[in-house]
Design a protein around this motif. Structure first.
Motif, PDB file in Angstrom:
ATOM      1  N   PHE A 146       0.829  -1.213   0.000  1.00 19.91           N
ATOM      2  CA  PHE A 146       0.000   0.000   0.000  1.00 19.91           C
ATOM      3  C   PHE A 146       0.863   1.262   0.000  1.00 19.91           C
ATOM      4  N   GLY A 147       1.972   1.225   0.766  1.00 20.67           N
ATOM      5  CA  GLY A 147       2.846   2.393   0.792  1.00 20.67           C
ATOM      6  C   GLY A 147       3.499   2.668  -0.549  1.00 20.67           C
ATOM      7  N   SER A 148       3.871   1.619  -1.279  1.00 18.00           N
ATOM      8  CA  SER A 148       4.501   1.812  -2.586  1.00 18.00           C
ATOM      9  C   SER A 148       3.500   2.288  -3.633  1.00 18.00           C
ATOM     10  N   SER A 149       2.219   1.915  -3.497  1.00 18.27           N
ATOM     11  CA  SER A 149       1.207   2.324  -4.479  1.00 18.27           C
ATOM     12  C   SER A 149       0.498   3.615  -4.087  1.00 18.27           C
ATOM     13  N   LEU A 150       0.886   4.241  -2.974  1.00 23.45           N
ATOM     14  CA  LEU A 150       0.217   5.464  -2.540  1.00 23.45           C
ATOM     15  C   LEU A 150       0.430   6.601  -3.530  1.00 23.45           C
ATOM     16  N   MET A 151       1.670   6.799  -3.961  1.00 26.24           N
ATOM     17  CA  MET A 151       1.953   7.875  -4.922  1.00 26.24           C
ATOM     18  C   MET A 151       1.284   7.606  -6.259  1.00 26.24           C
TER      19      MET A 151
ATOM     20  N   ASN B 141      -1.602   6.052  -6.686  1.00 26.15           N
ATOM     21  CA  ASN B 141      -3.013   6.392  -6.511  1.00 26.15           C
ATOM     22  C   ASN B 141      -3.211   7.902  -6.447  1.00 26.15           C
ATOM     23  N   LEU B 142      -2.246   8.631  -5.866  1.00 24.94           N
ATOM     24  CA  LEU B 142      -2.346  10.089  -5.859  1.00 24.94           C
ATOM     25  C   LEU B 142      -2.284  10.655  -7.272  1.00 24.94           C
ATOM     26  N   THR B 143      -1.423  10.091  -8.097  1.00 24.83           N
ATOM     27  CA  THR B 143      -1.332  10.545  -9.490  1.00 24.83           C
ATOM     28  C   THR B 143      -2.629  10.289 -10.237  1.00 24.83           C
ATOM     29  N   TYR B 144      -3.212   9.102 -10.034  1.00 21.56           N
ATOM     30  CA  TYR B 144      -4.496   8.790 -10.664  1.00 21.56           C
ATOM     31  C   TYR B 144      -5.604   9.702 -10.143  1.00 21.56           C
ATOM     32  N   ALA B 145      -5.559  10.043  -8.865  1.00 21.70           N
ATOM     33  CA  ALA B 145      -6.560  10.946  -8.299  1.00 21.70           C
ATOM     34  C   ALA B 145      -6.451  12.342  -8.911  1.00 21.70           C
ATOM     35  N   VAL B 146      -5.219  12.819  -9.123  1.00 25.32           N
ATOM     36  CA  VAL B 146      -5.024  14.131  -9.757  1.00 25.32           C
ATOM     37  C   VAL B 146      -5.574  14.124 -11.178  1.00 25.32           C
TER      38      VAL B 146
ATOM     39  N   LEU C  67     -12.485   7.259  -4.079  1.00 28.25           N
ATOM     40  CA  LEU C  67     -12.198   5.871  -3.701  1.00 28.25           C
ATOM     41  C   LEU C  67     -12.879   4.897  -4.648  1.00 28.25           C
ATOM     42  N   ASP C  68     -14.103   5.202  -5.065  1.00 32.70           N
ATOM     43  CA  ASP C  68     -14.788   4.330  -6.013  1.00 32.70           C
ATOM     44  C   ASP C  68     -14.077   4.313  -7.359  1.00 32.70           C
ATOM     45  N   HIS C  69     -13.564   5.471  -7.782  1.00 28.67           N
ATOM     46  CA  HIS C  69     -12.850   5.523  -9.068  1.00 28.67           C
ATOM     47  C   HIS C  69     -11.551   4.727  -9.017  1.00 28.67           C
ATOM     48  N   LEU C  70     -10.877   4.745  -7.875  1.00 28.11           N
ATOM     49  CA  LEU C  70      -9.603   4.032  -7.719  1.00 28.11           C
ATOM     50  C   LEU C  70      -9.786   2.610  -7.203  1.00 28.11           C
ATOM     51  N   THR C  71     -11.052   2.164  -7.048  1.00 26.94           N
ATOM     52  CA  THR C  71     -11.373   0.830  -6.520  1.00 26.94           C
ATOM     53  C   THR C  71     -10.723   0.600  -5.159  1.00 26.94           C
ATOM     54  N   LEU C  72     -10.771   1.628  -4.319  1.00 27.43           N
ATOM     55  CA  LEU C  72     -10.266   1.523  -2.952  1.00 27.43           C
ATOM     56  C   LEU C  72     -11.399   1.546  -1.929  1.00 27.43           C
TER      57      LEU C  72
ATOM     58  N   HIS D 158     -13.169  -0.835  -0.864  1.00 30.66           N
ATOM     59  CA  HIS D 158     -13.158  -1.995   0.020  1.00 30.66           C
ATOM     60  C   HIS D 158     -11.838  -2.130   0.787  1.00 30.66           C
ATOM     61  N   ALA D 159     -10.966  -1.126   0.694  1.00 35.01           N
ATOM     62  CA  ALA D 159      -9.700  -1.180   1.429  1.00 35.01           C
ATOM     63  C   ALA D 159      -9.965  -0.970   2.914  1.00 35.01           C
ATOM     64  N   PRO D 160      -9.056  -1.407   3.779  1.00 36.23           N
ATOM     65  CA  PRO D 160      -9.238  -1.172   5.219  1.00 36.23           C
ATOM     66  C   PRO D 160      -9.360   0.316   5.541  1.00 36.23           C
ATOM     67  N   GLU D 161     -10.065   0.600   6.609  1.00 33.21           N
ATOM     68  CA  GLU D 161     -10.321   1.994   6.975  1.00 33.21           C
ATOM     69  C   GLU D 161      -9.031   2.750   7.265  1.00 33.21           C
ATOM     70  N   GLU D 162      -8.045   2.064   7.832  1.00 30.00           N
ATOM     71  CA  GLU D 162      -6.778   2.727   8.136  1.00 30.00           C
ATOM     72  C   GLU D 162      -6.067   3.158   6.848  1.00 30.00           C
ATOM     73  N   GLN D 163      -6.133   2.332   5.811  1.00 25.65           N
ATOM     74  CA  GLN D 163      -5.516   2.698   4.534  1.00 25.65           C
ATOM     75  C   GLN D 163      -6.283   3.841   3.869  1.00 25.65           C
ATOM     76  N   GLN D 164      -7.588   3.830   3.947  1.00 24.67           N
ATOM     77  CA  GLN D 164      -8.374   4.930   3.394  1.00 24.67           C
ATOM     78  C   GLN D 164      -8.055   6.248   4.111  1.00 24.67           C
TER      79      GLN D 164
END
Length: 290
Positions: free
Chosen positions: A66-71, A73-78, A94-99, A101-107
Motif C-alpha cells: 500500500f505504501g509503494s502504491s500510494l503515490m 493512486n495520488l497521481t491517478y486521483a489528480v 475511492l470508487d474511481h480508484l477501486t479503494l 473496500h480497502a481497510p479503513e486505516e488505509q483509506q
C-alpha cells in the motif's frame, strides 16, 4: 614377606559403590538434563518469537504494498479530478480508484495524503475539524489557480510584479483549450506572444498595451523595406561623410584598437647561491669537467 604388601598373584576386589553415591550421580544427571531442556526450550522460544506468523507476515507485506502504491493512486486521483473539473467527494475518488473496500486505516492514510498534496485542494467544511478526514470535497489545483478565461488571464498578467514571461504550458495546466483565447488577445494587442519556429504554437506570453499600438499603412511598409541600408562596415564612413559620428566607430579600427600587444616579461636575474659544502667543492668541480 612384608605384611603391608599383598602376596604375589593375589588380586584385590574393587570396592563396590555405595547406594548414596549412585543416588547423587542420578540426581546430577537429572539436574543436567533438566537444565539442558530448559535451555533448549528457551532458545526455541526465542526463535519462535522472532519468526513472524503467516498472518503477521501477510499484513506487513500488504502494508508495504500500500505504501509503494500510494503515490501512484495520488497521481491517478489528480488525473481524475483534472478531467472532471468539479469538486469530488472522498467516496467518489475511492470508487474511481477501486479503494472502497480497502481497510479503513488505509483509506484514512490516503485521504490525509490527498489533503497535503500540492496538486489537490481540500475544501474542508467550516465546522469540521482537521481530524475529520472523511468530510469535505477535493478538486484539482492547477499551477496558476483561477486562470481559466481571458479576463482572469489578463488579471494575472497585470498582477505580476516582474517582467518575466509566462509559460503557456502553465496556463494549459488549468485551462487546456486556451489557444483560441490567446490568439484573440494577441490580435487585440493585449498580450505579446512568442511562438515555436516549426509548429507556430504559443510558448511564452507577456502583457501588452493596445494604446501603444499604431497602425502603419501597407504602402509605407513596402517603401520602408525597399530602402537599402549600408552594411555594418560602411555605416561609420557614411555617417562621417554626413558630418555625424557613429556610436560604435569604425569596426576595423575598433578591432585593431581592442587588440593590445601582450606585455613582455622581463627575464629574472639569476641569483648566485652561496656554496655551503666547501669541503666537497673540488669533487663537484671535477664532476662538472667530466
Amino acid at each position: 614377606m612384608s605384611p603391608s604388601k599383598p602376596a604375589t598373584g593375589i588380586k584385590r576386589a574393587l570396592p563396590t559403590a555405595s547406594p548414596s553415591t549412585d543416588a547423587n550421580a542420578n540426581s546430577k544427571t537429572d539436574v543436567t538434563a533438566s537444565k539442558r531442556q530448559k535451555r533448549d526450550g528457551h532458545v526455541a522460544g526465542k526463535d519462535h518469537a522472532l519468526t513472524p506468523t503467516p498472518a503477521a507476515a501477510a499484513a506487513a507485506a500488504a502494508e508495504n504494498d500500500f505504501g509503494s502504491s500510494l503515490m501512484t493512486n495520488l497521481t491517478y486521483a489528480v488525473d481524475f479530478l483534472k478531467a472532471k473539473g468539479t469538486p469530488k467527494t472522498l467516496q467518489a475518488i475511492l470508487d474511481h480508484l477501486t479503494l472502497q473496500h480497502a481497510p479503513e486505516e488505509q483509506q484514512k492514510k490516503f485521504a490525509q495524503a490527498m489533503q497535503q498534496f500540492a496538486r489537490i485542494q481540500w475544501n474542508m467544511p467550516p465546522k469540521a475539524k482537521p481530524t475529520d478526514w472523511q468530510v469535505g470535497t477535493y478538486e484539482f489545483r492547477p499551477m496558476l489557480p483561477g486562470v481559466n478565461s481571458k479576463v482572469t488571464l489578463l488579471e494575472y498578467l497585470q498582477s505580476k510584479k516582474d517582467a518575466g514571461a509566462t509559460e503557456v504550458k502553465q496556463i494549459k495546466d488549468g485551462w487546456p483549450d486556451c489557444d483560441e483565447a490567446i490568439l484573440e488577445l494577441e490580435k487585440e494587442h493585449k498580450i505579446l506572444t512568442v511562438r515555436t519556429k516549426k509548429e507556430q504554437t504559443p510558448r511564452y506570453i507577456w502583457i501588452d498595451n493596445p494604446d501603444l499600438h499604431h497602425h502603419i499603412d501597407d504602402e509605407f511598409r513596402a517603401m520602408w523595406f525597399k530602402e537599402p541600408l549600408p552594411s555594418a562596415d560602411d555605416m561609420p564612413r557614411k555617417l562621417k561623410a554626413l558630418g555625424q559620428k557613429a556610436t560604435s566607430g569604425d569596426p576595423k579600427k575598433n578591432a585593431n584598437a581592442g587588440q593590445k600587444a601582450p606585455p613582455k616579461r622581463k627575464k629574472a636575474a639569476r641569483v648566485q647561491k652561496k656554496f655551503e659544502n666547501e669541503h666537497m667543492r673540488t669533487i663537484f668541480e671535477q664532476y662538472k669537467r667530466k
